[in-house]
Design an enzyme around this catalytic site. Structure first.
Site, PDB file in Angstrom:
ATOM      1  N   GLY B 268       0.805  -1.215   0.000  1.00 39.65           N
ATOM      2  CA  GLY B 268       0.000   0.000   0.000  1.00 39.65           C
ATOM      3  C   GLY B 268       0.837   1.263   0.000  1.00 39.65           C
ATOM      4  O   GLY B 268       2.066   1.234   0.092  1.00 39.65           O
ATOM      5  N   GLU B 293       0.036  -1.144  -6.860  1.00 36.22           N
ATOM      6  CA  GLU B 293      -0.692   0.029  -7.301  1.00 36.22           C
ATOM      7  C   GLU B 293       0.336   1.148  -7.492  1.00 36.22           C
ATOM      8  O   GLU B 293       0.586   1.586  -8.588  1.00 36.22           O
ATOM      9  CB  GLU B 293      -1.688   0.344  -6.190  1.00 36.22           C
ATOM     10  CG  GLU B 293      -2.650   1.435  -6.411  1.00 36.22           C
ATOM     11  CD  GLU B 293      -3.537   1.557  -5.163  1.00 36.22           C
ATOM     12  OE1 GLU B 293      -4.458   0.761  -5.017  1.00 36.22           O
ATOM     13  OE2 GLU B 293      -3.288   2.454  -4.342  1.00 36.22           O
ATOM     14  N   ASN B 383      -7.440   9.781   4.362  1.00 37.61           N
ATOM     15  CA  ASN B 383      -7.148   9.872   2.926  1.00 37.61           C
ATOM     16  C   ASN B 383      -8.261   9.233   2.093  1.00 37.61           C
ATOM     17  O   ASN B 383      -8.887   9.878   1.277  1.00 37.61           O
ATOM     18  CB  ASN B 383      -5.809   9.189   2.608  1.00 37.61           C
ATOM     19  CG  ASN B 383      -4.644   9.827   3.337  1.00 37.61           C
ATOM     20  OD1 ASN B 383      -4.753  10.949   3.822  1.00 37.61           O
ATOM     21  ND2 ASN B 383      -3.549   9.129   3.430  1.00 37.61           N
TER      22      ASN B 383
END
Lengths: 502, 502
Positions: B268, B293, B383
């Site tokens: 992450g 990602e 976030n």
């Protein structure tokens, strides 16, 4: 019991024809501490007579086993075995009041898991080793494939990973079930190919479960029917829910987001979801496809009415009346039905690719769109999450339906904060109650509150919900998701203390 | 500004070479009420100079727009545009303190969504119509493909669905970025083929974003670098978290569930996750693959150390120091890097097929394994959920890491009930803190409590947690998931009132 020639037709593998044993003998192979894998999904195609023999054996012997299945089983396991005190741990879904009570009294451990995830746990051995598998079959083929009955569920992965297998060969299940199943196993993660399915009705696998026949220790003959489903008929409020949904679908067609054929439909287990599908009967929609988990009465009514052209699932669970109709005329439905392993019926890859319309039942929903599907007042397990998470997360439309109230109005199904979270705000697209519909797609939390309270809450609770929200906005200076943490669960506390949320 | 021949090398489509405009002119095309789609993912490859021109324009003109991006952008949008009061709604992720504060003061609406879901919303028009797209590019090819820069994100779907496109052609981004991208678009749901990827490094698409060039209204030249990432270096506690994880992986190899090469790693955004990957540097593991990602510093350190052979992501977000190193030597990394659209980097189909090991950061975790990734004390957005849900739900191993305490010990990261649920008990396999690791796979809630409190909670809070649980067991007569609803969120209430959970 059937004649020998007819039985040879069912047990077609030569080496197996002398493996027939009594249920009592098979039960002696199951001993204390074992993990037993069983066929069955929502009371369909489940192991029945060896479980009853285990209940008998428990009268003279102390033992406990762990039971891992596809989903909920009929009374033989989830009622009688549970009552006999011989289940230590149960997974991955259940729905029997007896089992439920024992889970909520701490007598039975229960692991509640996404329907599509179980097979991965078995394949990697996290659940395992499986000492014995008990699989209900309608036949065993010449080359040793097990032909399941009214469900596939986790039977393929259980059979392949069990040390040994007991078959319940059930002659009360119609022989015409053979040919309905499509068994595709995705293999080990990291060495998999794409699942080669692009339509709800595609057949991509074998007609039975390939197993090492030397693992089949015994075959028990059975003539016990599946326990019928316990769904109740549609009522005025479920009809209103269906109406709201049909109106919504028409709007989606107008907006160019759906075609007249809609998209493959998934509908959850139980009466409300069944009633919603029922609503299509009198609608203009046709050429529909079903890509679901459990095929309940409404699916067959829609096939009969010429509305549904193909239905794929992992089990068939019918009421007593409809069961007679369907199983007495199975030939008629054969070309329109596919039963798959539950990891395929619920696979995120397929759900996202086909873009399902997913309709599942909520126990309660909160003002921001979080959904509780499993726990009564936060602590007590109802049934389990089942496949609702597999579908809602990846569907084109993740829809949750519920009546806006329960217990004659003492419970509001719309609450400030759900007492248990199964589906988060990120996974819930649309909420429908008999009051109306809230389309939450793309909305911020504060935009959702407005729709959920106005469109979905029962009028008796709207003021109370607005009051909570307004005070939360004030107390948090209008934060992103305003909550009063000291009060967020107070409706449930009040319910426990006074029997009402009012 | 570069010379004409070099610029022609960047704008290779003949019809576009006279489309160059100033940022100020482009800004005049953006007016009140528009939905603006922008490139950018975690401060990489984001639109920069048109946003600055919009901030300038706001000094003399009242307008507000909705901003839809890949993920968080740099200061030009999430700080300056936010401060200028010209953003009405922001989606689907952000991480800037200025933006965050405005969201939590109710000044900006914010929709927080799974990273892999955004493209579906744009494709179906739920998010839309997009009036203008602003896409940062390193080049435009002869046949009109936009070559993105340091991120792909949602740019393909935004560019294809926008009414018109403004290109920020950024010559500060190295030309060698061309060739790193792999643009695959899955098409309309229901008419899709399987995504033809079976390895983390597979290339299945085009090298740029195919668009209708007539939609490109203007090209603005830019020389602004990406804002560097703000991660802090590993510390003693993140090193301990990494150690616990490496030990766990070794045990999984011993159990035959992982090979020495492990499985494609996802990690992450942020410092803790980066530090955990860092832990591999001094380990025996090699031939690793990354399917993630955001590619942060640690991924490149592992490539440099010969530990990682291929890394796939949707963006590259580096610290200032590492950015110089990587972008100065991009040729070296070219063959080992793939940047994909975020719906592919985070697609459940690929995540499940490859069987990722997914490591994400939790804000807090509860005694049953539910995870809060987004909200401080239930109401305030931090976030966003980002891709954590895409990965955790479908990964082989859904791992969440967090320090066991925060604010010098006034906050316990392990609480009775999380104040916001992003990942439910069904999606969380493993929890790791500096204290230790809890492997929750296949466990019932009561089995999880024991492990989480004993292995993961900070010693200062263990007694308090045990006390809550024991009293909940008593009060609920040992129900499935014992909770005291009147007290479940009291730790957060106390924190708000006294600044401490103690």
């Amino acid at each position: 019991m059937e004649g020998i020639s007819r039985m040879n037709n069912r047990i077609r593998h030569k080496l197996l024809q002398d493996k027939i044993v009594t249920a009592d003998e098979a039960a002696t192979w199951i001993t204390d501490g074992m993990l037993v894998g069983m066929s069955g999904f929502t009371r369909a195609g489940d192991a029945k007579i060896v479980p009853l023999a285990l209940v008998e054996k428990a009268k003279t012997e102390n033992f406990k086993v762990d039971v891992y299945t596809g989903a909920s089983l009929g009374p033989e396991v989830d009622q009688y075995m549970a009552q006999a005190g011989i289940i230590r741990k149960r997974a991955p879904y259940q729905g029997d009041p007896v089992m439920r009570n024992l889970i909520n009294q701490g007598e039975i451990l229960y692991t509640d898991a996404h329907v599509s995830h179980n097979a991965e746990l078995i394949r990697t051995g996290i659940v395992g080793p499986i000492d014995v598998a008990i699989i209900e079959a309608v036949a065993i083929t010449e080359d040793g494939m097990i032909i399941p009955t009214t469900s596939v569920g986790n039977s393929p992965v259980i059979a392949q990973h069990a040390k040994e297998i007991i078959i319940e060969l059930n002659t009360a299940q119609p022989a015409e079930l053979e040919g309905i199943h499509d068994i595709y196993m995705p293999g080990v993660q990291g060495k998999r190919e794409p699942i080669p399915m692009t339509n709800a009705g595609d057949r991509i696998g074998t007609s039975g479960i390939p197993v090492d026949v030397s693992k089949i220790r015994g075959i028990v003959l059975s003539e016990m029917k599946d326990a019928p489903s316990l769904i109740v008929p549609p009522d005025e409020e479920t009809a209103q829910i269906a109406d709201h949904l049909l109106t919504f679908f028409r709007q989606e067609i107008e907006a160019g987001r759906l075609t007249k054929e809609l998209a493959p439909l998934q509908s959850g287990v139980g009466s409300v979801a069944n009633a919603v599908l029922n609503g299509f009967l009198d609608s203009e929609f046709e050429n529909l496809e079903v890509y679901s988990e459990v095929l309940q009465d409404a699916v067959f009514e829609l096939i009969d009415a010429g509305k549904v052209k193909v239905a794929s699932g992992t089990s068939i669970t019918l009421s007593e009346a409809y069961g007679k109709e369907v199983y007495g005329n199975l030939k008629k439905y054969q070309s329109q039905l596919v039963l798959r392993p539950q990891e395929i019926s619920n696979h995120p890859e397929i759900i996202r690719r086909l873009g399902l319309i997913s309709i599942n039942t909520a126990l309660e929903v909160d003002i921001y769109g979080n959904v509780n599907s499993t726990h009564v007042t936060g602590s007590k397990m109802m049934n389990g999450i089942g496949g609702s998470g597999d579908f809602a997360r990846n569907a084109r439309l993740g829809i949750f339906v519920t009546k806006s109230y329960a217990k004659g109005g003492d419970i509001s199904s719309i609450v400030p904060m759900v007492s248990h979270h199964d589906h988060t705000e990120h996974d819930v697209d649309v909420i429908v109650t008999e009051q109306g519909i809230a389309d939450l797609r793309g909305l911020a939390p504060k935009e959702r509150v407005e729709l959920i309270i106005e469109n979905c809450a029962h009028p008796d609770y709207k003021e109370q919900l607005r009051d909570y929200y307004n005070r939360a906005v004030e107390a948090t200076n209008n934060a992103h998701t305003p909550h009063l943490l000291a009060e967020a669960l107070s409706w449930h506390v009040k319910l426990t203390e006074t029997k009402s949320m009012k």
